[in-house]
Design an enzyme around this catalytic site. Structure first.
Site, short mmCIF file in Angstrom:
data_model
loop_
_atom_site.label_atom_id
_atom_site.label_comp_id
_atom_site.label_asym_id
_atom_site.label_seq_id
_atom_site.Cartn_x
_atom_site.Cartn_y
_atom_site.Cartn_z
CB SER A 51 -88.99 -64.50 45.68
OG SER A 51 -88.00 -63.46 45.88
CG HIS A 53 -83.91 -67.37 45.83
ND1 HIS A 53 -84.41 -67.08 47.37
CD2 HIS A 53 -85.17 -66.56 44.84
CE1 HIS A 53 -86.03 -65.67 46.44
NE2 HIS A 53 -86.19 -66.26 45.68
#
Length: 715
Positions: A567, A685
């Protein structure tokens, strides 16, 4: 917006590398460039792969298919990839259990028997009582890609609220189970992201967004976060709207209720306001409602967005607040909500040299979790702020979840570090002693390793801590394979954690390094601010300095260094290989926001503006353009071997970031190192990813790393 323009995916002329085993030279699919530009305050910026943002176009599946074929063909030629996956499947296969948590008269916990895709939920009467299966999320989908998250139990212990997400999406549906019958109720609450359930009576408060158009649910911007109250048994359409702010639709709002159900607390994050110029705002405001007062309204408690504020609990009509206002390392104060001005605050737990990360409640005490050089230090306090003791932990590492009921006499907590799988301990509150409750039967080697912490000097003179882990007896010879991981943002701490796949690397002579970069919370809010907004370059300088330290101290050399980050950590990796491509051999950026000029236009991206700034602001554009990974790739540069990881259902950081980054890096790569993108299907994610997908991904990543670092694979 780009419909009607033909796309051609053909073999490109750019030679990358012959795969190990004598495969054919690697050719990249040719990705169509278009004449798309933006003018930012007089600076024209090209965006030739903008069309890859349009997830509804018919051309993107063709592009994905071509990239998948390239990546799969390459990885399949690594001779030990399959054997590595078999090895990981075997060593991954041990029971992983969470600590038991009191739920009414029973204890709740989860267990994954080894390689189950999702952990199974259980109840038992007492810590050693008979286990009763409560919910098996593996039965929610044939592929194991549907994940369920516990949100909390009603005060009377009868109901359990939980959230279900499919294929890794941030979109969740909240459901409710009646624990007396162990049956699911009809309650189904949609359009929820990052779910919470704040119980009050036979219902709970929760946040949701307005319904999204189905075709754009995974990419369109999300605004107008609202708080509702849901009563058990009602349809969602009957829920009561509690809070919204249509003047500032980019607010993010989370609801909490104190343990005695007296106070409703709303925590409000600013995102980016229309017409609001962000500078150094990085915090949250708090609102409250006294639910014991009939007809009471939601009122401000702590205003402004320059500080981080968390309500810990209440003491009667007053509230305990953890805050970094006036204390960069955090402190705890007592607030009378009827007179919430700072001048009226009463200090309870003063600021300490260590960073106060969070506080758990249990047994009538406050359990304060501090970070001491990126490892856990737990202090036990009473509600008057008196410290009872420091809790002795099994070793240097990370302890979590000291939560328990107010009347409980013992607490169960988890502990882990780089070479210790998550282990559960029982803590006797009166004696202050821990005893082993559950030790996982991990079959790999965890003995004979050394973990040390060093401090490196960054470009501006800041001392940055770094953990180094390796087998005992390994001597620096300048040629050791090194795997580094960093983060550096959003106050997220990169503390010691256990990884089955990383142990495989360490067993075979690798060295793992984990620097604690600015942008995290390891040393409080000053450390965070040192790596955000206009200070983001410090994060990259810190990681570069850590890499140079490992080379200078004789551990390794640039041909033996692999780096990764997830991320915001992926942004760091990509920025570092842009700025210092000569330092690294392998880069694995995972689900990163690579286009820092447009990140805020997708899903929840606008809520990150307080951390990064946005290109809508001329001052912030000026520093974003300097490090944005997509915009700083230089043609002809010899970049490291790069394996980009993304997922087709990632609606936190949409995969378009990785698509555009991969296309650009493939186009401009000037050396022979491969540039590949791995696009995981039916994944998001990261949270909730099935075990089978985790193992497959680990085998692909680590076989790529072993091959590029020229490591020997021995089963």
């Amino acid at each position: 917006m780009l419909a009607g323009i033909a796309m051609h995916i053909t073999a490109g002329a750019a030679y990358a590398q012959s795969a190990e085993g004598g495969g054919e030279p690697l050719h990249y699919p040719r990705t169509v460039r278009e004449n798309t530009t933006d003018n930012y305050f007089g600076t024209v910026v090209a965006d030739p792969y903008r069309w890859l943002e349009n997830d509804t176009t018919g051309r993107i599946p063709q592009w994905i298919a071509a990239q998948e074929k390239l990546t799969n063909n390459y990885l399949e030629q690594i001779p030990y990839r399959g054997e590595m996956q078999e090895y990981l499947s075997a060593t991954w296969n041990y029971a992983k259990e969470t600590q038991p948590v009191k739920a009414g008269a029973c204890y709740f916990f989860t267990r994954n028997n080894g390689v189950q895709n999702q952990a199974v939920w259980y109840l038992k009467e007492g810590p050693e009582g008979k286990e009763i299966e409560l919910l098996n999320p593996n039965r929610l989908s044939a592929s194991g890609t549907t994940a369920a998250t516990v949100l909390g139990f009603s005060g009377n212990g009868r109901y359990l609220a939980f959230a279900v997400a499919e294929s890794g999406s941030d979109w969740n549906t909240i459901q409710v189970m009646d624990l007396t019958t162990r049956q699911l109720l009809k309650d189904s609450l949609r359009w929820v992201k990052f779910p919470r359930a704040a119980w009050k009576g036979d219902g709970f408060y929760y946040s949701r967004y307005p319904a999204a158009e189905q075709h754009a649910a995974l990419s369109a911007g999300n605004t107008l976060n609202q708080v509702y109250y849901h009563r058990i048994g009602d349809a969602q359409s009957q829920d009561s709207l509690i809070f919204e702010d249509r003047r500032n639709p980019r607010l993010s709002v989370a609801a909490f209720v104190t343990e005695d159900e007296r106070f409703l607390i709303l925590s409000v994050l600013p995102g980016s306001f229309l017409g609001f110029k962000l500078t150094t705002s990085t915090g949250n405001a708090l609102y409250y409602q006294d639910l014991h007062q009939q007809g009471s309204s939601i009122m401000p408690l702590v205003e402004g967005y320059n500080h981080h504020n968390i309500i810990v609990d209440n003491v009667g009509e007053k509230l305990l607040l953890q805050t970094d206002r006036g204390a960069l390392n955090n402190r705890v104060v007592l607030i009378d909500p009827r007179h919430p001005e700072e001048k009226n605050w009463t200090s309870l737990i003063p600021e300490r040299p260590e960073s106060l990360d969070n506080i758990d409640l249990g047994g009538g005490y406050l359990w304060a979790f501090y970070l001491k050089n990126a490892s856990t230090l737990v202090r036990q306090y009473d509600y008057q702020g008196r410290m009872i003791r420091e809790v002795p932990l099994p070793a240097i590492g990370v302890a979590s979840s000291f939560s328990a009921g107010r009347e409980d006499k013992e607490i169960y907590y988890s502990f882990t570090n780089f070479t210790t799988p998550v282990t559960i301990y029982r803590y006797n509150i009166s004696s202050g002693k821990s005893s082993l409750y559950r030790k996982p039967a991990f079959t790999g080697s965890t003995e004979g390793y050394v973990t040390k912490q060093v401090f490196v000097t960054s470009k501006d003179g800041t001392r940055v801590p770094m953990f180094i882990v390796h087998k005992a007896g390994i001597k620096p010879d300048g040629n050791r394979p090194v795997f580094m991981q960093g983060h550096g943002g959003f106050k997220r701490n990169l503390t010691p954690f256990f990884s089955v796949a990383r142990m495989m690397f360490l067993e075979r002579g690798g060295i793992y390094a984990q620097p604690n970069l600015r942008g995290g919370n390891e040393y409080g809010e000053a450390w965070h601010k040192g790596g955000m907004l206009e200070n983001k370059q410090h994060v990259f300088d810190d990681f570069t300095a850590a890499t140079q330290y490992l080379i200078r101290e004789g551990y390794t050399n640039p041909s033996k260094i692999a780096v990764t980050g997830v991320s915001t950590g992926a942004i760091m990796v990509a920025a570092c290989i842009n700025q210092h491509p000569e330092l690294f051999k392998v880069a694995v950026p995972v689900v990163g926001a690579m286009d820092m000029l447009r990140y805020h236009k997708f899903t929840i991206g606008s809520t990150w503006a307080e951390e990064y700034g946005t290109s809508d602001n001329p001052e912030q554009f000026a520093y974003l353009i300097k490090y944005s990974p997509l915009h700083n790739i230089k043609a002809g540069t010899h970049y490291p071997a790069t394996l980009i990881l993304t997922a087709d259902h990632d609606d936190t950081v949409v995969p378009a970031h990785s698509f555009k980054y991969a296309a650009t890096l493939q186009e401009k790569q000037g050396g022979d190192n491969p540039v590949l993108i791995r696009i995981d299907r039916n994944s998001g994610h990261g949270p909730g990813k099935p075990t089978t997908k985790q193992i497959a991904e680990a085998a692909d990543v680590w076989s790529f790393v072993f091959q590029q670092l020229q490591m020997q694979w021995v089963r």
